[in-house]
Design a protein around this motif. Structure first.
Motif, PDB file in Angstrom:
ATOM      1  N   VAL A  16      46.822  36.274  35.543  1.00 20.68           N
ATOM      2  CA  VAL A  16      46.025  35.061  35.788  1.00 20.68           C
ATOM      3  C   VAL A  16      45.548  35.011  37.232  1.00 20.68           C
ATOM      4  CG1 VAL A  16      46.164  32.548  35.976  1.00 20.68           C
ATOM      5  CG2 VAL A  16      47.054  33.699  33.937  1.00 20.68           C
ATOM      6  N   SER A  17      46.436  35.309  38.181  1.00 21.09           N
ATOM      7  CA  SER A  17      46.037  35.242  39.593  1.00 21.09           C
ATOM      8  C   SER A  17      44.965  36.278  39.893  1.00 21.09           C
ATOM      9  CB  SER A  17      47.253  35.441  40.505  1.00 21.09           C
ATOM     10  OG  SER A  17      47.680  36.790  40.531  1.00 21.09           O
ATOM     11  N   GLY A  18      45.107  37.491  39.343  1.00 19.52           N
ATOM     12  CA  GLY A  18      44.098  38.523  39.566  1.00 19.52           C
ATOM     13  C   GLY A  18      42.750  38.143  38.983  1.00 19.52           C
ATOM     14  N   ALA A  19      42.756  37.572  37.779  1.00 13.45           N
ATOM     15  CA  ALA A  19      41.504  37.180  37.128  1.00 13.45           C
ATOM     16  C   ALA A  19      40.805  36.062  37.895  1.00 13.45           C
ATOM     17  CB  ALA A  19      41.788  36.732  35.694  1.00 13.45           C
ATOM     18  N   ILE A  20      41.570  35.096  38.373  1.00 15.78           N
ATOM     19  CA  ILE A  20      40.965  33.970  39.084  1.00 15.78           C
ATOM     20  C   ILE A  20      40.392  34.421  40.424  1.00 15.78           C
ATOM     21  CG2 ILE A  20      41.463  31.792  40.255  1.00 15.78           C
ATOM     22  CD1 ILE A  20      43.256  31.039  37.957  1.00 15.78           C
ATOM     23  N   ILE A  21      41.106  35.270  41.137  1.00 17.91           N
ATOM     24  CA  ILE A  21      40.582  35.777  42.406  1.00 17.91           C
ATOM     25  C   ILE A  21      39.314  36.595  42.174  1.00 17.91           C
ATOM     26  CG2 ILE A  21      41.028  37.459  44.242  1.00 17.91           C
ATOM     27  CD1 ILE A  21      43.834  36.327  44.460  1.00 17.91           C
ATOM     28  N   PHE A  27      33.129  38.621  40.609  1.00 19.21           N
ATOM     29  CA  PHE A  27      33.152  39.868  39.851  1.00 19.21           C
ATOM     30  C   PHE A  27      32.570  39.611  38.461  1.00 19.21           C
ATOM     31  CE2 PHE A  27      36.797  42.433  41.980  1.00 19.21           C
ATOM     32  CZ  PHE A  27      36.293  42.126  43.235  1.00 19.21           C
ATOM     33  N   ASP A  28      31.996  40.654  37.850  1.00 20.02           N
ATOM     34  CA  ASP A  28      31.546  40.505  36.467  1.00 20.02           C
ATOM     35  C   ASP A  28      32.757  40.584  35.535  1.00 20.02           C
ATOM     36  OD1 ASP A  28      32.248  43.192  36.198  1.00 20.02           O
ATOM     37  OD2 ASP A  28      30.181  43.909  36.293  1.00 20.02           O
ATOM     38  N   ILE A  29      32.525  40.452  34.228  1.00 14.36           N
ATOM     39  CA  ILE A  29      33.632  40.386  33.276  1.00 14.36           C
ATOM     40  C   ILE A  29      34.498  41.643  33.328  1.00 14.36           C
ATOM     41  CG2 ILE A  29      32.177  41.262  31.384  1.00 14.36           C
ATOM     42  CD1 ILE A  29      33.857  39.477  29.485  1.00 14.36           C
ATOM     43  N   TYR A  33      38.648  41.743  34.283  1.00  9.53           N
ATOM     44  CA  TYR A  33      39.717  42.379  33.507  1.00  9.53           C
ATOM     45  C   TYR A  33      40.423  43.464  34.321  1.00  9.53           C
ATOM     46  CZ  TYR A  33      38.825  40.070  29.057  1.00  9.53           C
ATOM     47  OH  TYR A  33      38.734  39.139  28.057  1.00  9.53           O
ATOM     48  N   ILE A  34      39.657  44.254  35.065  1.00 10.63           N
ATOM     49  CA  ILE A  34      40.261  45.320  35.873  1.00 10.63           C
ATOM     50  C   ILE A  34      41.205  44.731  36.914  1.00 10.63           C
ATOM     51  CG2 ILE A  34      39.789  47.064  37.648  1.00 10.63           C
ATOM     52  CD1 ILE A  34      39.294  48.061  34.853  1.00 10.63           C
ATOM     53  N   LEU A  35      40.745  43.701  37.638  1.00 10.77           N
ATOM     54  CA  LEU A  35      41.585  43.130  38.694  1.00 10.77           C
ATOM     55  C   LEU A  35      42.813  42.448  38.109  1.00 10.77           C
ATOM     56  CD1 LEU A  35      41.373  43.147  41.756  1.00 10.77           C
ATOM     57  CD2 LEU A  35      40.521  40.813  41.666  1.00 10.77           C
ATOM     58  N   GLY A  36      42.649  41.796  36.957  1.00 12.68           N
ATOM     59  CA  GLY A  36      43.803  41.170  36.317  1.00 12.68           C
ATOM     60  C   GLY A  36      44.846  42.187  35.885  1.00 12.68           C
ATOM     61  N   LEU A  70      45.194  38.786  26.918  1.00 13.11           N
ATOM     62  CA  LEU A  70      45.015  37.433  26.397  1.00 13.11           C
ATOM     63  C   LEU A  70      44.963  36.403  27.530  1.00 13.11           C
ATOM     64  CD1 LEU A  70      47.374  37.457  23.266  1.00 13.11           C
ATOM     65  CD2 LEU A  70      44.866  37.299  23.270  1.00 13.11           C
ATOM     66  N   SER A  71      45.817  36.591  28.527  1.00 12.90           N
ATOM     67  CA  SER A  71      45.840  35.669  29.670  1.00 12.90           C
ATOM     68  C   SER A  71      44.521  35.726  30.432  1.00 12.90           C
ATOM     69  CB  SER A  71      46.999  36.029  30.612  1.00 12.90           C
ATOM     70  OG  SER A  71      48.239  35.970  29.947  1.00 12.90           O
ATOM     71  N   ILE A  72      44.024  36.936  30.669  1.00 12.80           N
ATOM     72  CA  ILE A  72      42.758  37.100  31.387  1.00 12.80           C
ATOM     73  C   ILE A  72      41.603  36.503  30.584  1.00 12.80           C
ATOM     74  CG2 ILE A  72      41.119  38.800  32.286  1.00 12.80           C
ATOM     75  CD1 ILE A  72      43.618  40.655  32.699  1.00 12.80           C
ATOM     76  N   THR A  73      41.623  36.731  29.269  1.00  8.48           N
ATOM     77  CA  THR A  73      40.580  36.190  28.399  1.00  8.48           C
ATOM     78  C   THR A  73      40.567  34.663  28.444  1.00  8.48           C
ATOM     79  OG1 THR A  73      40.756  38.096  26.914  1.00  8.48           O
ATOM     80  CG2 THR A  73      39.704  36.115  26.040  1.00  8.48           C
ATOM     81  N   ALA A  74      41.746  34.063  28.422  1.00  2.56           N
ATOM     82  CA  ALA A  74      41.840  32.598  28.476  1.00  2.56           C
ATOM     83  C   ALA A  74      41.264  32.069  29.782  1.00  2.56           C
ATOM     84  CB  ALA A  74      43.295  32.164  28.323  1.00  2.56           C
TER      85      ALA A  74
END
Length: 202
Positions: A16-21, A27-29, A33-36, A70-74
């Motif tokens: 979650v923290s990686g996706a939000i940052i 970043f694009d989609i 996902y990569i950073l998350g 799933l967390s990143i998708t949410a």
């Protein structure tokens, strides 16, 4: 069971923290996902390299990869509430991930009968390695390198577990709560390690 629960907690928190940052940095989609994923599993990969576990062992964690995705998708689909409260809760997510993964890394090294030094290194790398990679990829100064107390709490986990002070699941959960609490206190009250600003002497 303790190991599995800590792994799930840490994976969700760091994904979650990686996706939000990544979204903060626009970043694009694919980048989100990569950073998350890198944030959630980067620390474990570095740990495995240093304590002699094949990096391919990460690919055996299929359930954790699914949980991370799933967390990143949410986060990506429902960003409004999460991003609105990120400044308030972002550090808390990071504290949970740091604590859970530091304990997991220390347990891993202890089970392999490594010496105390290796247990501490495993705790620090597992707890903060993913965050370091995340911040570098996002073009930010790694949190662990700031004067604010961060990796010290992972070192504490490594020492306590490496010396055999904690063994039972209840004690491990207590250590998890204590470490998370100390990390929350350290950023809430801006506890800092001693540092020198060399520019002041120029």
């Amino acid at each position: 069971m303790t190991w599995e629960v800590l792994s799930i907690i840490g994976t969700v928190a760091f994904a979650v923290s990686g996706a939000i940052i990544a979204m903060e940095e626009k970043f694009d989609i694919f980048g989100v996902y990569i950073l998350g994923i890198v944030t959630a599993f980067g620390g474990g990969a570095i740990r495995n390299l240093l304590i002699g576990i094949p990096v391919s062992a990460l690919w055996e964690q299929g359930m954790l990869f699914q949980i991370a995705l799933l967390s990143i998708t949410a986060v990506f689909i429902f960003p409004n509430n999460l991003l609105k409260h990120w400044k308030r809760w972002g550090n808390f997510f990071d504290a949970i991930g740091l604590s859970a993964f530091a304990i997991q890394g220390a347990i891993y090294a202890t089970d392999m009968n490594h010496p105390l030094s290796a247990v501490v290194v495993a705790a620090v790398l597992t707890g903060s390695g993913g965050g370091i990679i995340r911040d570098l990829l996002a073009g930010r100064k790694p949190l662990v390198l700031r004067s604010e107390i961060y990796a010290v709490w992972a070192i504490l986990c490594g020492i306590v577990i490496g010396l055999g002070f904690i063994n039972t699941p209840i004690e491990l959960y207590g250590l998890f709560v204590m470490t998370t609490g100390l990390r929350v206190l350290s950023y809430s009250y801006k506890w800092k390690l001693p540092y020198r600003n060399i520019r002041a002497f120029q």
